[in-house]
Design a protein around this motif. Structure first.
Motif, PDB file in Angstrom:
ATOM      1  N   THR A 118       0.781  -1.132   0.091  1.00  0.00           N
ATOM      2  CA  THR A 118       0.101  -0.012   0.001  1.00  0.00           C
ATOM      3  C   THR A 118       0.817   1.396   0.009  1.00  0.00           C
ATOM      4  O   THR A 118       0.312   2.355  -0.087  1.00  0.00           O
ATOM      5  CB  THR A 118      -0.748  -0.001   1.272  1.00  0.00           C
ATOM      6  OG1 THR A 118       0.080  -0.131   2.304  1.00  0.00           O
ATOM      7  CG2 THR A 118      -1.952  -0.909   1.030  1.00  0.00           C
ATOM      8  N   LEU A 164      -9.277   2.626   0.089  1.00  0.00           N
ATOM      9  CA  LEU A 164      -8.341   1.674  -0.544  1.00  0.00           C
ATOM     10  C   LEU A 164      -8.680   0.618  -1.381  1.00  0.00           C
ATOM     11  O   LEU A 164      -8.351   0.838  -2.409  1.00  0.00           O
ATOM     12  CB  LEU A 164      -7.438   0.883   0.506  1.00  0.00           C
ATOM     13  CG  LEU A 164      -6.246   0.107  -0.127  1.00  0.00           C
ATOM     14  CD1 LEU A 164      -5.275   0.677  -0.991  1.00  0.00           C
ATOM     15  CD2 LEU A 164      -5.553  -0.624   1.205  1.00  0.00           C
ATOM     16  N   ARG A 165     -10.077   0.279  -1.292  1.00  0.00           N
ATOM     17  CA  ARG A 165     -10.615  -0.644  -2.187  1.00  0.00           C
ATOM     18  C   ARG A 165     -11.060   0.064  -3.298  1.00  0.00           C
ATOM     19  O   ARG A 165     -11.116  -0.271  -4.239  1.00  0.00           O
ATOM     20  CB  ARG A 165     -11.726  -1.524  -1.488  1.00  0.00           C
ATOM     21  CG  ARG A 165     -11.252  -2.428  -0.672  1.00  0.00           C
ATOM     22  CD  ARG A 165     -12.441  -3.440  -0.380  1.00  0.00           C
ATOM     23  NE  ARG A 165     -12.149  -4.339   0.719  1.00  0.00           N
ATOM     24  CZ  ARG A 165     -11.403  -5.698   0.420  1.00  0.00           C
ATOM     25  NH1 ARG A 165     -11.219  -5.738  -1.235  1.00  0.00           N
ATOM     26  NH2 ARG A 165     -11.208  -6.724   1.136  1.00  0.00           N
ATOM     27  N   ASN A 176      -7.421   4.322   4.887  1.00  0.00           N
ATOM     28  CA  ASN A 176      -8.661   3.790   5.244  1.00  0.00           C
ATOM     29  C   ASN A 176      -9.008   2.824   4.368  1.00  0.00           C
ATOM     30  O   ASN A 176      -8.664   2.944   2.955  1.00  0.00           O
ATOM     31  CB  ASN A 176      -9.573   5.219   4.886  1.00  0.00           C
ATOM     32  CG  ASN A 176     -10.973   4.831   4.958  1.00  0.00           C
ATOM     33  OD1 ASN A 176     -11.478   4.082   4.205  1.00  0.00           O
ATOM     34  ND2 ASN A 176     -11.754   5.069   6.007  1.00  0.00           N
ATOM     35  N   HIS A 177      -9.358   1.510   4.810  1.00  0.00           N
ATOM     36  CA  HIS A 177      -9.502   0.465   3.818  1.00  0.00           C
ATOM     37  C   HIS A 177     -10.600   0.612   2.847  1.00  0.00           C
ATOM     38  O   HIS A 177     -10.371  -0.019   1.550  1.00  0.00           O
ATOM     39  CB  HIS A 177      -9.971  -0.821   4.945  1.00  0.00           C
ATOM     40  CG  HIS A 177      -8.575  -1.196   5.511  1.00  0.00           C
ATOM     41  ND1 HIS A 177      -8.714  -1.309   6.926  1.00  0.00           N
ATOM     42  CD2 HIS A 177      -7.378  -1.137   5.477  1.00  0.00           C
ATOM     43  CE1 HIS A 177      -7.552  -1.697   7.638  1.00  0.00           C
ATOM     44  NE2 HIS A 177      -6.621  -1.634   6.537  1.00  0.00           N
ATOM     45  N   MET A 193      -6.267  -5.579   3.777  1.00  0.00           N
ATOM     46  CA  MET A 193      -7.434  -4.991   4.368  1.00  0.00           C
ATOM     47  C   MET A 193      -7.325  -5.264   5.753  1.00  0.00           C
ATOM     48  O   MET A 193      -7.781  -4.422   6.630  1.00  0.00           O
ATOM     49  CB  MET A 193      -8.671  -5.150   3.710  1.00  0.00           C
ATOM     50  CG  MET A 193      -8.610  -4.931   2.207  1.00  0.00           C
ATOM     51  SD  MET A 193      -8.156  -3.081   1.884  1.00  0.00           S
ATOM     52  CE  MET A 193      -7.838  -3.281   0.008  1.00  0.00           C
ATOM     53  N   GLN A 248      -5.673  -9.335  -1.285  1.00  0.00           N
ATOM     54  CA  GLN A 248      -6.100  -7.782  -1.055  1.00  0.00           C
ATOM     55  C   GLN A 248      -6.805  -8.127   0.278  1.00  0.00           C
ATOM     56  O   GLN A 248      -6.919  -6.973   1.125  1.00  0.00           O
ATOM     57  CB  GLN A 248      -7.087  -7.841  -2.051  1.00  0.00           C
ATOM     58  CG  GLN A 248      -6.414  -7.376  -3.328  1.00  0.00           C
ATOM     59  CD  GLN A 248      -7.442  -7.055  -4.605  1.00  0.00           C
ATOM     60  OE1 GLN A 248      -8.499  -6.751  -4.317  1.00  0.00           O
ATOM     61  NE2 GLN A 248      -6.916  -7.217  -5.859  1.00  0.00           N
ATOM     62  N   ASP A 249      -7.492  -9.068   0.749  1.00  0.00           N
ATOM     63  CA  ASP A 249      -8.311  -9.196   1.750  1.00  0.00           C
ATOM     64  C   ASP A 249      -7.314  -9.068   2.981  1.00  0.00           C
ATOM     65  O   ASP A 249      -7.569  -8.483   4.294  1.00  0.00           O
ATOM     66  CB  ASP A 249      -9.089 -10.586   2.003  1.00  0.00           C
ATOM     67  CG  ASP A 249     -10.233 -10.671   1.176  1.00  0.00           C
ATOM     68  OD1 ASP A 249     -10.785  -9.269   0.595  1.00  0.00           O
ATOM     69  OD2 ASP A 249     -10.787 -11.773   0.759  1.00  0.00           O
TER      70      ASP A 249
END
Length: 270
Positions: A156, A195-196, A191-192, A177, A173-174
Motif C-alpha cells: 500500500t 483503499l478498495r 482507510n480500507h 485490508m 487483497q483481503d
C-alpha cells in the motif's frame, strides 16, 4: 483519471518475522538462515554479539557457524571486525528467475523511460504482501527516494505496490485490508474503504498514483507489466518531486513503458 484525496496513514510496514526457534535448537541450516536473517537495510553491519542477539542464538553457536559462512562467502568481515552480507549471496540472489528474467527484458525500456523523464525509474514485483524492487535507475537531480534494489515495502505504500495489489488475488487483497496500514506521512492512505476504491480505479484506468504517501515530497506513477496470459508479473514506476509535473502525461509514458516490457515478456526467446 484522478483519485480522491488520499487519507492519512503510517510508515513502511514490514512482513512480520516468523518466531525464531528457541536458542540453540533446530537444524544447522535453520540456524544459518537465522544468522543471515539478522541483517537488514537498517542493520547491514553487525558484531558477533549483535548477531547472536538478533538471531536469538547463543554467542557460542553463532561464533562456531561464522567460520563456515565466511569461508563460503555468505558473510564478509570488515576492518572493524563487524560482519556483513557477502558478495556470494548477491551472486546467488541475482539468479532468482522472477527478478532476473523480467529485469533483463525490462532494462532497455527502463533506460528509455529514464531518458525521457530524467526522473527515478523503478521495476518491482510482489512477494506475498510486500513489493520488492528489482531495479532502480536514478537520474541526476531527481528527487531522493526511500526505495532501493532489493528493498521491500508494504504493497500500500508506493505506486508500484498499489498496482500489484490491485491485480493480486482476492486473498492477498483481503489480507492487506485486515491489517493496520503504517502511516508515513499525513497523506498515507490508511482507510480500507478508500483503499478498495483506489484499487478499483487502478484496474479501470491502468495506472496507480501514490501522492506523498511514502515521503512528503514525492509522487509516483506506476503501471502493470503483464505476461502472455494476462497476469500482472511486475510494475514499472516513475518517482518525481511532488508538484513538478502533471500526472496525465507521466501516466501515458509509464503505461507505454509497461506495455513495451509486457511485449518483451510475450516474445519467445529464440
Amino acid at each position: 483519471m484522478t483519485y480522491d484525496r488520499l487519507e492519512t496513514a503510517s510508515p513502511p510496514s514490514r512482513r512480520p518475522r516468523k518466531p525464531a526457534p528457541a536458542a540453540g535448537t533446530g537444524p544447522v541450516i535453520g540456524r544459518a538462515l537465522q544468522i543471515l536473517g539478522a541483517f537488514t537495510a537498517e542493520h547491514p553491519y553487525l558484531s558477533l554479539s549483535d548477531l547472536a542477539r538478533r538471531a536469538n542464538l547463543p554467542v557460542s553457536t553463532v561464533h562456531r557457524m561464522l567460520g563456515e559462512l565466511l569461508a563460503w562467502g555468505a558473510l564478509e568481515r570488515d576492518a572493524q571486525g563487524r560482519y556483513r552480507v557477502g558478495l556470494r549471496l548477491w551472486e546467488i540472489g541475482s539468479l532468482a528467475p522472477r527478478s532476473q528474467g523480467i529485469r533483463e527484458l525490462a532494462l532497455p525500456h527502463l533506460h528509455d523511460l529514464s531518458a525521457l523523464t530524467r526522473e527515478n525509474v523503478q521495476l518491482a514485483v510482489r512477494d506475498e504482501s510486500e513489493v520488492v524492487f528489482v531495479e532502480r535507475i536514478g537520474a541526476d537531480g531527481a528527487v531522493p527516494t526511500l526505495t532501493r534494489v532489493g528493498g521491500r515495502l508494504a504493497l500500500t505504500a508506493t505506486g508500484a505496490g498499489l498496482v500489484l495489489l490491485a491485480h493480486a488475488p482476492a486473498q492477498v487483497q483481503d489480507e492487506a485490508m485486515a491489517r493496520p496500514i503504517q502511516r508515513h506521512t499525513p497523506y498515507t492512505l490508511t482507510n480500507h474503504v478508500q483503499l478498495r476504491r483506489v484499487l478499483a480505479q487502478i484496474r479501470v484506468c491502468g495506472y496507480a498514483v501514490s501522492d506523498r504517501q511514502l515521503s512528503a515530497d514525492t509522487l509516483s506513477v506506476a503501471a502493470p507489466v503483464t505476461t502472455a496470459d494476462g497476469e500482472v508479473a511486475a510494475a514499472v514506476s516513475v518517482v518525481v518531486r511532488h508538484g513538478s509535473t502533471r500526472v496525465g502525461p507521466l501516466a501515458d509514458l509509464v503505461r507505454s513503458a509497461g506495455r513495451a516490457i509486457s511485449r518483451a515478456l510475450h516474445t519467445p526467446v529464440a
